[in-house]
Structures are given as C-alpha cells and as structure tokens.
Design a protein around this motif. Structure first.
Motif, PDB file in Angstrom:
ATOM      1  N   GLY A   7       0.782  -1.233   0.000  1.00  0.00           N
ATOM      2  CA  GLY A   7       0.000   0.000   0.000  1.00  0.00           C
ATOM      3  C   GLY A   7       0.806   1.271   0.000  1.00  0.00           C
ATOM      4  N   PHE A  16      -4.417  11.156   1.439  1.00  0.00           N
ATOM      5  CA  PHE A  16      -4.687  10.021   2.299  1.00  0.00           C
ATOM      6  C   PHE A  16      -4.140   8.770   1.622  1.00  0.00           C
ATOM      7  CE2 PHE A  16      -8.114   8.269  -0.215  1.00  0.00           C
ATOM      8  CZ  PHE A  16      -8.632   9.377  -0.861  1.00  0.00           C
ATOM      9  N   ARG A  18      -3.728   4.232   2.571  1.00  0.00           N
ATOM     10  CA  ARG A  18      -3.966   3.134   3.498  1.00  0.00           C
ATOM     11  C   ARG A  18      -2.917   2.046   3.296  1.00  0.00           C
ATOM     12  NH1 ARG A  18      -8.657  -1.420   3.615  1.00  0.00           N
ATOM     13  NH2 ARG A  18      -9.164  -1.387   5.846  1.00  0.00           N
ATOM     14  N   SER A  20      -1.665  -1.795   4.367  1.00  0.00           N
ATOM     15  CA  SER A  20      -2.235  -3.041   4.861  1.00  0.00           C
ATOM     16  C   SER A  20      -1.137  -4.065   5.061  1.00  0.00           C
ATOM     17  CB  SER A  20      -3.273  -3.592   3.877  1.00  0.00           C
ATOM     18  OG  SER A  20      -4.378  -2.717   3.761  1.00  0.00           O
ATOM     19  N   PHE A  66      -3.599   9.383  11.874  1.00  0.00           N
ATOM     20  CA  PHE A  66      -3.511   7.979  11.475  1.00  0.00           C
ATOM     21  C   PHE A  66      -4.441   7.133  12.341  1.00  0.00           C
ATOM     22  CE2 PHE A  66       1.190   8.112   9.869  1.00  0.00           C
ATOM     23  CZ  PHE A  66       0.853   9.162   9.030  1.00  0.00           C
ATOM     24  N   THR A  67      -4.981   6.092  11.752  1.00  0.00           N
ATOM     25  CA  THR A  67      -5.847   5.171  12.476  1.00  0.00           C
ATOM     26  C   THR A  67      -5.441   3.741  12.171  1.00  0.00           C
ATOM     27  OG1 THR A  67      -7.719   6.716  12.364  1.00  0.00           O
ATOM     28  CG2 THR A  67      -8.207   4.426  12.904  1.00  0.00           C
ATOM     29  N   HIS A  78      -4.345  -2.714   9.323  1.00  0.00           N
ATOM     30  CA  HIS A  78      -4.320  -1.599   8.384  1.00  0.00           C
ATOM     31  C   HIS A  78      -3.869  -0.326   9.098  1.00  0.00           C
ATOM     32  CE1 HIS A  78      -6.661  -4.256   5.810  1.00  0.00           C
ATOM     33  NE2 HIS A  78      -7.483  -4.455   6.825  1.00  0.00           N
ATOM     34  N   GLN A  80      -4.652   3.582   8.289  1.00  0.00           N
ATOM     35  CA  GLN A  80      -5.253   4.652   7.500  1.00  0.00           C
ATOM     36  C   GLN A  80      -4.499   5.937   7.821  1.00  0.00           C
ATOM     37  OE1 GLN A  80      -7.752   4.499   5.171  1.00  0.00           O
ATOM     38  NE2 GLN A  80      -7.321   6.671   4.774  1.00  0.00           N
ATOM     39  N   ASN A  82      -4.337   9.784   7.126  1.00  0.00           N
ATOM     40  CA  ASN A  82      -4.986  10.992   6.629  1.00  0.00           C
ATOM     41  C   ASN A  82      -4.081  12.191   6.883  1.00  0.00           C
ATOM     42  OD1 ASN A  82      -7.248   9.455   5.955  1.00  0.00           O
ATOM     43  ND2 ASN A  82      -8.251   9.843   7.904  1.00  0.00           N
TER      44      ASN A  82
END
Length: 119
Positions: A7, A16, A18, A20, A66-67, A78, A80, A82
């Motif tokens: 990714g 953004f 993501r 993985s 980030f998440t 993952h 994420q 942003n």
C-alpha cells in the motif's frame, strides 16, 4: 509465518493513503499487531499498535491523523493515513506477536513498504 505489507507509494501532503499487512502461515493466535517506520538516517520508531482486543496506541506525531485497525478473522492490520506530512516519509513495517502452530511464540516483521509524502 510471513507478514506481507503493501500500500505504500507516493502521496501528496494533505491527502490520504492506506497501508495493509496480512499474516499468513500456520498460525495459532496473534496478539498485538502494529506499524513501525524508519526514515533515512533515523532509528525505527513505533507508529501505532493494536492489541488483540482492539486497544490502540499511537505515536504523538500521528495522533489524530492515522488510524490503526485490524481484522482478526483475516489476520490483517491496516493503517489509515490521513493528512500525511513530508515528515511521515519513511519505510513502514508491520509487526505482529504471533504464536504459530507447533512453534514458539515470537515477533514477526513484514518486509517494509515505502511511503513518500510530497509537499
């Protein structure tokens, strides 16, 4: 046991992306899963971590942007990302606390996926 991360790439600041990571092999259980990163000339640092129960923790530099999430049924984690910043440019590594079937529990690393954030 193998961890495969993917990714990464080139993203503009404020965009953004993501990341993985999927664990595969003869796995009995997975505990914590997380993401680390290493920028050129700097030591590897923790970005985010998720316990098997879903508790999370983040580096101060990425909190609110980030998440981390995981799917225990698919042995994936993952990240994420942003509003990335140029300072987020690094090679990102996933990491997992894995107990394989008929083998010793250990920490496993993915191969790394490179992220470049352009300003």
């Amino acid at each position: 046991v193998q961890l495969q991360a993917f990714g990464g790439g080139l993203v503009q600041a404020g965009g953004f992306l993501r990341l993985s990571c999927a664990a595969s092999g003869t796995i009995f259980s997975i505990g914590a899963m997380g993401w680390y990163r290493q920028a050129p000339g700097k030591p590897r640092e923790l970005v985010a971590v998720s316990s098997s129960g879903g508790s999370t923790a983040y580096a101060d530099s990425v909190k609110g942007r980030f998440t981390i999430s995981r799917d225990n049924t698919k042995a994936t984690v993952h990240l994420q990302m942003n509003s990335p910043k140029p300072d987020d440019t690094a090679v990102y590594y996933c990491n997992a606390d894995v107990t394989p079937i008929r083998a010793k529990r250990d920490w496993y690393w993915g191969q790394g996926t490179e992220l470049t954030v352009s300003s």
